[in-house]
Scaffold this motif. Structure first.
Motif, short mmCIF file in Angstrom:
data_model
loop_
_atom_site.label_atom_id
_atom_site.label_comp_id
_atom_site.label_asym_id
_atom_site.label_seq_id
_atom_site.Cartn_x
_atom_site.Cartn_y
_atom_site.Cartn_z
N TYR A 234 0.84 -1.20 0.00
CA TYR A 234 0.00 0.00 0.00
C TYR A 234 0.88 1.26 0.00
N TRP A 235 2.04 1.16 0.62
CA TRP A 235 2.92 2.33 0.79
C TRP A 235 3.99 2.42 -0.29
N ASP A 236 3.93 1.49 -1.27
CA ASP A 236 4.88 1.48 -2.37
C ASP A 236 6.31 1.28 -1.87
N MET A 237 6.48 0.34 -0.93
CA MET A 237 7.79 0.04 -0.36
C MET A 237 8.20 -1.39 -0.71
N SER A 238 9.47 -1.60 -1.01
CA SER A 238 9.99 -2.95 -1.22
C SER A 238 10.07 -3.66 0.12
N THR A 239 9.56 -4.87 0.18
CA THR A 239 9.46 -5.56 1.46
C THR A 239 9.77 -7.04 1.32
N ILE A 240 10.25 -7.63 2.40
CA ILE A 240 10.50 -9.07 2.38
C ILE A 240 9.25 -9.86 2.75
N GLN A 241 8.21 -9.19 3.24
CA GLN A 241 6.96 -9.84 3.59
C GLN A 241 6.00 -9.67 2.42
N CYS A 242 5.61 -10.77 1.80
CA CYS A 242 4.77 -10.64 0.61
C CYS A 242 3.84 -11.83 0.46
N PHE A 243 2.56 -11.54 0.31
CA PHE A 243 1.54 -12.56 0.07
C PHE A 243 1.21 -12.54 -1.42
N HIS A 244 1.91 -13.39 -2.16
CA HIS A 244 1.80 -13.40 -3.62
C HIS A 244 2.20 -14.78 -4.11
N SER A 245 1.37 -15.38 -4.96
CA SER A 245 1.61 -16.77 -5.37
C SER A 245 2.63 -16.91 -6.49
N ILE A 246 2.74 -15.90 -7.36
CA ILE A 246 3.57 -16.04 -8.55
C ILE A 246 4.83 -15.20 -8.39
N VAL A 247 5.89 -15.82 -7.91
CA VAL A 247 7.18 -15.15 -7.74
C VAL A 247 8.25 -16.04 -8.35
N PRO A 248 9.46 -15.50 -8.61
CA PRO A 248 10.51 -16.33 -9.21
C PRO A 248 10.79 -17.59 -8.40
N ALA A 249 11.08 -18.67 -9.12
CA ALA A 249 11.38 -19.94 -8.45
C ALA A 249 12.60 -19.83 -7.56
N SER A 250 13.52 -18.91 -7.89
CA SER A 250 14.73 -18.75 -7.08
C SER A 250 14.41 -18.28 -5.67
N ILE A 251 13.32 -17.53 -5.50
CA ILE A 251 12.90 -17.11 -4.17
C ILE A 251 12.47 -18.34 -3.37
N MET A 252 11.73 -19.22 -4.03
CA MET A 252 11.31 -20.47 -3.38
C MET A 252 12.53 -21.29 -2.96
N GLU A 253 13.51 -21.38 -3.84
CA GLU A 253 14.72 -22.15 -3.53
C GLU A 253 15.46 -21.56 -2.34
N PHE A 254 15.55 -20.24 -2.32
CA PHE A 254 16.26 -19.58 -1.23
C PHE A 254 15.59 -19.86 0.11
N TYR A 255 14.27 -19.69 0.17
CA TYR A 255 13.57 -19.91 1.44
C TYR A 255 13.64 -21.37 1.88
N GLU A 256 13.60 -22.27 0.93
CA GLU A 256 13.73 -23.69 1.29
C GLU A 256 15.11 -23.96 1.88
N ALA A 257 16.15 -23.30 1.33
CA ALA A 257 17.52 -23.52 1.81
C ALA A 257 17.73 -23.02 3.22
N ILE A 258 16.97 -21.97 3.63
CA ILE A 258 17.14 -21.44 4.99
C ILE A 258 16.02 -21.92 5.92
N ASP A 259 15.29 -22.96 5.46
CA ASP A 259 14.27 -23.60 6.29
C ASP A 259 13.14 -22.65 6.66
N VAL A 260 12.71 -21.84 5.69
CA VAL A 260 11.55 -20.97 5.86
C VAL A 260 10.50 -21.41 4.84
N GLU A 261 9.30 -21.72 5.31
CA GLU A 261 8.25 -22.16 4.40
C GLU A 261 7.83 -21.03 3.48
#
Length: 817
Positions: free
Chosen positions: A523-550
């Motif tokens: 809403y505030w037009d800020m880049s954030t690490i908290q995001c509720f969005h289904s379609i993001v790069p697969a590399s983000i998924m890989e990164f979170y899996e590597a650090i044990d974050v669902e």
């Protein structure tokens, strides 16, 4: 005689029935939504995903498109392919494109009006399909209202971008009918392209259904097909897909590596749902208004939240379908309904509408719902059929489901309780009451108005009444589960809160939030690490899996992953001022209150673009806990074994005696070292970013920007290899001294898809010209448009004027003047 015909024409407002259905649907939807909009001072606010996704996505995408930021998006998660991420949600929606005419601050106020228009458009396109099969357009109007306000559409107010598929789908079938019956060429290609562009996710299911529809429709004598026709139809289908490739190709490439798209059914899961309550839910959805998405009530343990399981037709429910299926013998429509019923109950067949994905969805139900509406129309228009059978059938089913409400249950203390089996008993009985009211109104229609002109008005009025009551109940109960101060939260703090912050604007950084509404920083037009969005790069998924974050549908790293905050250049954290449990992150200090929130600033902030002294390959990471991997990534750059060996001349592998300790002092020390090695300047836009950095020695420069195939890198103007670093991000090798590093982004598949779309447009134009020339040279090849015959027989049984009309035709053998 003339008075009878004039009375028939005055049943509705306009002579043109397209206007009639649009206006009736529009008014009905306005009656539903306007009270809620008035209550929220012009805004339409709901709960859950609607407030957390639909509104901020519209705001964010609207701002991005109007400013030309349509390539790399810095405001969604850690960064994403804008086109690939938002074509599923809204980017190609005509309703979203309409909002581009307005300034950004008006967009949230348009959410309610757009929903009203969407319901009206669903009625309009539903009517365009249904009128092809009804003798009287008034029956098609009734069926179109059922389609517009069906349970599927009620449920998916929560996911308002689903309505576009509901609107577009009837046009696909209309174009198919026009091609086969009326010989209209080119329209099917346009309809295929339109549906594919509107939403690729739903398009896959529409293709599956259309193939079934086409095959079964071929058994009808009026649906004549031969080899030549079939080849032309296939050609148009292919051309339609080609026309949509400018959207389909980048969208497909964006989701291809997403783990959510690759899960499949195996073993008995192919044939049976592992949760028996799901069968009851599917059956119940035919007779009652939909449960709200996150609070299932009839079958709370069916594990089907957010799956769009609803096929309720207001007022008529399954009565018309039951009558039609009872009396229809070998009708193509009955076969479609039976096949759809079987497919809904068999997991692998149900998943055929979603590329055989194992996740359970019923987001294709709007297609059989349209067929159910048609069956209801056909049952109504044949006055010889015993419609009371359908009413009795629904009465028995409603009575049966009512018994669920009296099932005994035990509380935590072991006491048996009655009438409290459902999580929300009052809503359960409200739905039962709506079903009973529908049955009573149907009896009134059947016995008092069935053979009169008043039937049409009363049927439309009753359908609209049940639609308003049931939809308002769904919206109202949904809003009950929203925060008590939802207006202040979404509007005052979210929509209007963008200008209430006074933060550092000197460079790029990301923000974090604690226990706020999902996507609030958007809403505030800020880049954030908290995001509720289904379609993001697969590399983000890989990164979170590597650090044990669902990371499933959202990025919600807990505070324990404090290394993640430093690694991704988080500078501020926001939380409510009255939050009982204060967020605790190493290095963050409370600096004040802004926009009603406590603002914590990272005193050990690491700017974007920094270097390391060591690398970490599998020999290092395999002995390190994945839950602590984000801390390791602040000490050493995690690389694949191949890349670690390739760059070992400048970045040695971390020795065992240098392994970081999980202490606050070690963490802060690593942050200071990484910050000291960071570049002096970082500028970015939708085409990429440029970084300036001075290196004491040749090194790999790391950027916490998701790794994707669309990136290319240049170091001091020379092409450079991009190294996949820290599992999901990028690094590039740069020499000692002053360096200007540039990364450019090009949406994968966009230009290639655009070229294919252009080829499709050329093929379609050439095809039209060939058809036109052929018909000019062969006038006998023109197909006479299909016209529905006037409902003489029906008028005889419905109105006295119609009876007189038929008698006159019989007596003089021609139509009287």
């Amino acid at each position: 005689m003339k008075q009878g015909l004039q009375a028939k024409r005055r049943i509705f407002i306009f002579k043109n029935d397209y206007w009639n259905i649009f206006v009736i649907s529009l008014i009905t939807a306005a009656v539903i939504f306007l009270p809620f909009m008035i209550y929220d001072h012009g805004y339409f606010l709901y709960y859950g995903d609607f407030n957390a996704q639909q509104i901020p996505f519209y705001l964010h995408a609207h701002d991005a498109v109007r400013n030309g930021n349509i390539f790399w998006d810095w405001g969604t998660d850690l960064g994403t392919n804008f086109i690939g991420s938002y074509t599923f949600y809204l980017l190609t929606s005509p309703f979203f494109l309409f909002t581009l005419l307005f300034p950004n601050n008006i967009v949230p106020l348009l959410m309610g009006p757009l929903l009203i228009v969407k319901f009206a458009c669903a009625g309009l396109t539903g009517f365009a399909f249904l009128k092809r099969f009804t003798k009287n357009n008034y029956y098609a109007i009734i069926g179109a209202l059922l389609y517009a306000f069906c349970g599927f559409n009620q449920f998916n107010i929560f996911f308002n971008h689903f309505h576009e598929a509901v609107i577009a789908f009837p046009l696909l079938l209309v174009a198919l009918e026009e091609f086969v019956i009326n010989g209209r060429r080119g329209c099917f290609a346009l309809a295929v392209g339109f549906c594919a562009v509107i939403n690729y996710f739903f398009f896959f299911g529409q293709v599956t259904f259309t193939v079934i529809y086409f095959v079964l429709r071929c058994f009808s004598p009026d649906f004549r097909m031969n080899i030549r026709k079939f080849l032309l139809l296939f050609f148009e289908a292919v051309v339609g897909v080609l026309l949509a490739c400018v959207i389909l190709l980048p969208s497909a490439l964006a989701i291809m590596d997403n783990p959510r798209t690759s899960t499949m059914h195996y073993g008995m899961d192919l044939l049976l749902y592992n949760n028996v309550q799901r069968y009851g839910l599917i059956l119940e959805s035919l007779f009652f208004p939909s449960d709200i998405p996150s609070r299932p009530n009839f079958f709370p343990d069916s594990n089907s939240k957010w799956s769009s399981v609803s096929a309720f037709l207001p007022l008529f429910s399954m009565s018309g379908v039951a009558v039609f299926c009872r009396y229809a013998k070998k009708h193509w429509l009955k076969r479609i309904l039976v096949i759809c019923g079987v497919m809904a109950l068999v997991p692998v067949l149900n998943s055929s509408f979603y590329a055989f994905n194992s996740s359970y969805y019923a987001r294709w139900f709007y297609m059989p719902v349209l067929m159910m509406c048609l069956a209801t129309c056909l049952a109504l228009q044949d006055v010889k059929l015993d419609f009371s059978f359908g009413i009795k059938f629904c009465s028995v089913m409603v009575a049966g489901f009512s018994l669920i409400g009296i099932l005994p249950t035990k509380d935590e203390e072991g006491h048996v309780k009655w009438f409290q089996f459902e999580p929300y008993p009052e809503r359960f009985w409200a739905y039962i009451l709506i079903a009973v009211l529908s049955i009573l109104l149907l009896w009134i229609l059947y016995y008092q108005a069935r053979h009169t002109v008043a039937f049409y008005r009363q049927a439309v009025a009753f359908v609209c009444l049940i639609s308003v009551v049931s939809t308002m109940l769904i919206i109202g109960t949904g809003k009950q589960h929203a925060s008590t101060n939802i207006y202040e939260l979404v509007v005052e703090q979210g929509i209007k809160g963008k200008d209430q912050f006074d933060l550092d604007q000197s460079g790029f950084y990301r923000v974090d939030e604690y226990e706020l509404l999902d996507n609030m920083p958007m809403y505030w037009d800020m880049s954030t690490i908290q995001c509720f969005h289904s379609i993001v790069p697969a590399s983000i998924m890989e990164f979170y899996e590597a650090i044990d974050v669902e990371r499933d549908v959202a990025s919600r790293p807990e505070l324990g992953s404090y290394g993640l905050r430093a690694l991704t250049s988080v500078k501020y954290l926001f939380c409510e001022t009255d939050e009982e449990e204060k967020p605790s992150l190493y290095g963050f200090e409370l600096t004040g209150v802004q926009n009603g929130l406590n603002v914590y600033e990272n005193q050990y902030f690491i700017p974007m673009g920094f270097t390391y002294d060591y690398a970490a390959d599998s020999s290092v990471t395999e002995d390190y806990l994945s839950s602590s991997m984000d801390k390791l990534m602040l000490k050493a750059l995690v690389l694949s074994d191949e890349d670690a060996q390739k760059h070992e001349d400048i970045l040695p592998v971390l020795p065992a005696n240098e392994m970081p300790e999980l202490t606050e002092e070690e963490y802060l020390k690593n942050c200071q070292e990484r910050a000291a090695s960071a570049g002096t300047k970082f500028t970015y836009d939708t085409h990429g970013f440029t970084s300036e950095i001075h290196l004491d020695r040749e090194n790999l420069v790391f950027y916490s920007v998701p790794y994707e195939s669309g990136w290319t890198a240049y170091v001091n103007g020379e092409p450079a290899e991009i190294v996949k670093a820290n599992v999901g991000f990028m690094a590039v090798r740069a020499p000692a001294g002053d360096n200007t590093i540039t990364f450019r982004y090009r949406t994968p598949g966009l230009y290639e898809g655009g070229a294919v779309t252009l080829i499709g447009a050329v093929l379609l134009a050439g095809y039209w010209l060939m058809i036109r020339r052929y018909r000019k040279r062969n006038p006998q090849a023109r197909v006479k448009p299909h016209r529905h015959r006037l409902p003489y027989a029906e008028q005889k049984e419905i109105t006295q004027a119609g009876a007189a009309y038929i008698n006159a035709v019989k007596s003089i053998g021609k139509i009287p003047k």
